[in-house]
Design an enzyme around this catalytic site. Structure first.
Site, mmCIF file in Angstrom:
data_model
loop_
_atom_site.group_PDB
_atom_site.id
_atom_site.type_symbol
_atom_site.label_atom_id
_atom_site.label_comp_id
_atom_site.label_asym_id
_atom_site.label_seq_id
_atom_site.Cartn_x
_atom_site.Cartn_y
_atom_site.Cartn_z
ATOM 1 N N GLU A 1 -11.294 -35.174 -10.537
ATOM 2 C CA GLU A 1 -12.329 -34.525 -11.350
ATOM 3 C C GLU A 1 -13.449 -35.528 -11.612
ATOM 4 O O GLU A 1 -13.189 -36.709 -11.867
ATOM 5 C CB GLU A 1 -11.706 -34.053 -12.676
ATOM 6 C CG GLU A 1 -12.657 -33.679 -13.771
ATOM 7 C CD GLU A 1 -13.603 -32.548 -13.409
ATOM 8 O OE1 GLU A 1 -14.779 -32.617 -13.806
ATOM 9 O OE2 GLU A 1 -13.169 -31.602 -12.706
ATOM 10 N N CYS B 1 -16.086 -19.048 -7.569
ATOM 11 C CA CYS B 1 -16.920 -18.235 -8.452
ATOM 12 C C CYS B 1 -18.165 -17.743 -7.730
ATOM 13 O O CYS B 1 -18.997 -17.066 -8.335
ATOM 14 C CB CYS B 1 -17.311 -19.024 -9.698
ATOM 15 S SG CYS B 1 -18.248 -20.525 -9.344
ATOM 16 N N TYR C 1 -11.269 -30.833 -8.117
ATOM 17 C CA TYR C 1 -12.195 -30.309 -9.143
ATOM 18 C C TYR C 1 -11.322 -29.772 -10.287
ATOM 19 O O TYR C 1 -11.458 -28.638 -10.719
ATOM 20 C CB TYR C 1 -13.091 -29.202 -8.582
ATOM 21 C CG TYR C 1 -13.655 -29.489 -7.206
ATOM 22 C CD1 TYR C 1 -14.845 -30.203 -7.056
ATOM 23 C CD2 TYR C 1 -12.992 -29.058 -6.054
ATOM 24 C CE1 TYR C 1 -15.356 -30.473 -5.786
ATOM 25 C CE2 TYR C 1 -13.496 -29.318 -4.798
ATOM 26 C CZ TYR C 1 -14.676 -30.030 -4.661
ATOM 27 O OH TYR C 1 -15.177 -30.292 -3.405
ATOM 28 N N CYS D 1 -24.935 -10.318 -29.373
ATOM 29 C CA CYS D 1 -24.665 -10.213 -27.941
ATOM 30 C C CYS D 1 -23.406 -9.374 -27.757
ATOM 31 O O CYS D 1 -22.328 -9.748 -28.231
ATOM 32 C CB CYS D 1 -24.479 -11.591 -27.317
ATOM 33 S SG CYS D 1 -23.974 -11.530 -25.578
ATOM 34 N N ASP E 1 -11.025 -25.760 -6.744
ATOM 35 C CA ASP E 1 -11.819 -24.865 -7.576
ATOM 36 C C ASP E 1 -13.200 -25.502 -7.732
ATOM 37 O O ASP E 1 -13.552 -26.009 -8.803
ATOM 38 C CB ASP E 1 -11.124 -24.686 -8.939
ATOM 39 C CG ASP E 1 -11.822 -23.669 -9.832
ATOM 40 O OD1 ASP E 1 -12.798 -23.039 -9.373
ATOM 41 O OD2 ASP E 1 -11.404 -23.516 -10.994
ATOM 42 N N CYS F 1 -27.093 -10.200 -18.510
ATOM 43 C CA CYS F 1 -26.321 -9.152 -17.830
ATOM 44 C C CYS F 1 -27.140 -8.548 -16.696
ATOM 45 O O CYS F 1 -28.355 -8.403 -16.808
ATOM 46 C CB CYS F 1 -25.933 -8.048 -18.808
ATOM 47 S SG CYS F 1 -24.708 -8.546 -20.042
#
Length: 442
Positions: free
Chosen positions: A324, A395, A300, A177, A368, A92
């Site tokens: 892919e 991302c 992808y 976690c 993606d 984190c």
């Protein structure tokens, strides 16, 4: 001639004013001598004492941890997790920030990357500047969403499971976690002795009750008898070929999105946040507005999330091609989409397979790509196919911005951009950009 030894600055301490957030889960600061510091565990506007964790006299910048907060930001909270902080777990980045502040910081990073790498303001990108929390994640400060349905544990020499420290192979042994989904936590991974194992990946599907662990043994080690607190399938990583093999139970987990079940085999990609697949699928479909009879590419494509949604909407007169690189993911995609005769899935890298298809025009494109982005060659090829709309799922905001600049070179502009906080407590953020030919106008 002797080489002059380079002097390490690790361990040096400075008192600094913290500047803006930067891509990567840290903020920028400067020493009195003007050295640039990338500081973790700090927030913009704070005055802190830092300790250098990486860097030498000749380094362009130094990495450092804030070890004492001298003047705190109003956005600061006590980190809820006892394993978060300087020198501890690296999973984190923003445990010390209020949830709303985390989303603002991510928004600032996206805006900075768009401006610097694509020359776009938020307005020019059709973005209102907000990063939206996933449904159910808007929690009070001090409470942490349990969102991580896949957790990669490392194992220390004594057989204790934990998580890697930041930019390190060292293991921070943990007993729980906080961001792990309930289905992962209830397995009790942290309570077991994992002697002989190097890593354990725990997966708790959000679309079913399927649970799976993937064991990576140390060289020459035997697999332990796996007895966990809940029923679980067991896979192992082969030390020779790196392949994942079934030990017992199912070799896949079942996920749900768009009212469809998807089989996801070991090593196959599925979004980690339980709401992510549905959230991103809806954002893509709302942006593309597929019509009956259209042709589409899903690049992808993983196990076929977007290809399935597209096929459903373009109907029997339309057609979808997915590409892919992962062999297992392709097998899963073909299984998942077997009910759509007008869907084809090809295996290989996009930049190699796409030119071989002979496709010269298409109505819609979804891409993606992995964290590095699609790259100039692929983007230019896609721009030449004349799609009326393109959905880019990203991302990494830096890779997104670079690729948006490449699309602009070939006549595509951003129509809308949306950002989603699908990785709470970390610096990661997911974006969906919808592009269209520049001459169309908004």
């Amino acid at each position: 001639m002797q080489n002059t030894p380079v002097s390490s600055l690790v361990g040096e301490e400075y008192e600094v004013e913290v500047g803006p957030v930067a891509h990567g889960g840290h903020c920028i600061a400067r020493t009195e001598a003007g050295r640039v510091l990338f500081v973790r565990h700090a927030l913009p506007g704070e005055r802190v004492r830092v300790k250098v964790t990486e860097g030498e006299e000749t380094s362009r910048f130094l990495r450092a941890d804030a070890i004492e907060i001298l003047d705190a930001s109003k956005d600061r909270v006590e980190a809820p997790c006892p394993f978060a902080g300087p020198g501890k777990c690296g999973g984190c980045d923003w445990q010390h920030a209020k949830p709303g502040a985390q989303r603002r910081l991510k928004g600032e990073v996206i805006a900075e990357q768009l401006q610097r790498l694509a020359g776009l303001t938020p307005e020019e990108a059709g973005w209102d500047g907000t990063v939206m929390p996933a449904e159910g994640d808007k929690l009070p400060a001090g409470e942490v969403p349990q969102w991580r349905t896949r957790v990669q544990y490392a194992v220390d020499a004594e057989g204790h499971a934990g998580l890697r420290r930041h930019r390190s192979h060292e293991v921070e042994v943990i007993d729980h976690c906080m961001i792990a989904a309930a289905g992962v936590s209830e397995l009790g991974i942290e309570k077991r002795d994992w002697q002989g194992m190097a890593a354990i990946e725990a997966i708790a599907a959000s679309g079913s009750n399927d649970r799976q662990v993937i064991l990576t043994p140390r060289p020459g080690a035997r697999l332990p008898l796996v007895e966990l607190d809940k029923p679980v399938s067991v896979m192992r990583v082969d030390e020779k070929d790196g392949g994942v093999h079934r030990v017992h139970g199912r070799a896949f987990v079942r996920e749900r999105a768009d009212d469809r079940t998807y089989r996801v085999g070991s090593g196959g990609f599925w979004q980690v946040h339980p709401k992510a697949a549905q959230t991103l699928m809806l954002a893509v479909m709302q942006g593309l507005t597929p019509r009956k009879g259209e042709t589409a590419l899903d690049l992808y494509c993983g196990v076929g999330l977007f290809a399935g949604a597209l096929a459903d909407r373009v109907g029997d007169q339309g057609a979808v091609l997915g590409i892919e690189s992962g062999k297992r993911a392709v097998e899963d995609a073909r299984h998942n989409l077997a009910g759509f005769p007008r869907v084809r899935i090809e295996q290989g890298k996009v930049e190699a397979v796409l030119p071989r298809t002979g496709i010269t025009e298409v109505d819609l494109i979804v891409l993606d790509p992995p964290r590095a982005g699609a790259g100039k060659q692929t983007v230019h090829h896609l721009a030449g196919l004349g799609a009326r709309r393109i959905a880019y799922v990203a991302c990494d905001p830096a890779a997104l911005a670079r690729d948006l600049a490449y699309f602009a070179e070939r006549g595509y502009k951003v129509r809308t951009l949306r950002a989603f906080d699908l990785f709470p407590m970390t610096h990661h953020v997911e974006c969906v950009a919808i592009l269209e030919p520049a001459e169309k106008g908004r």
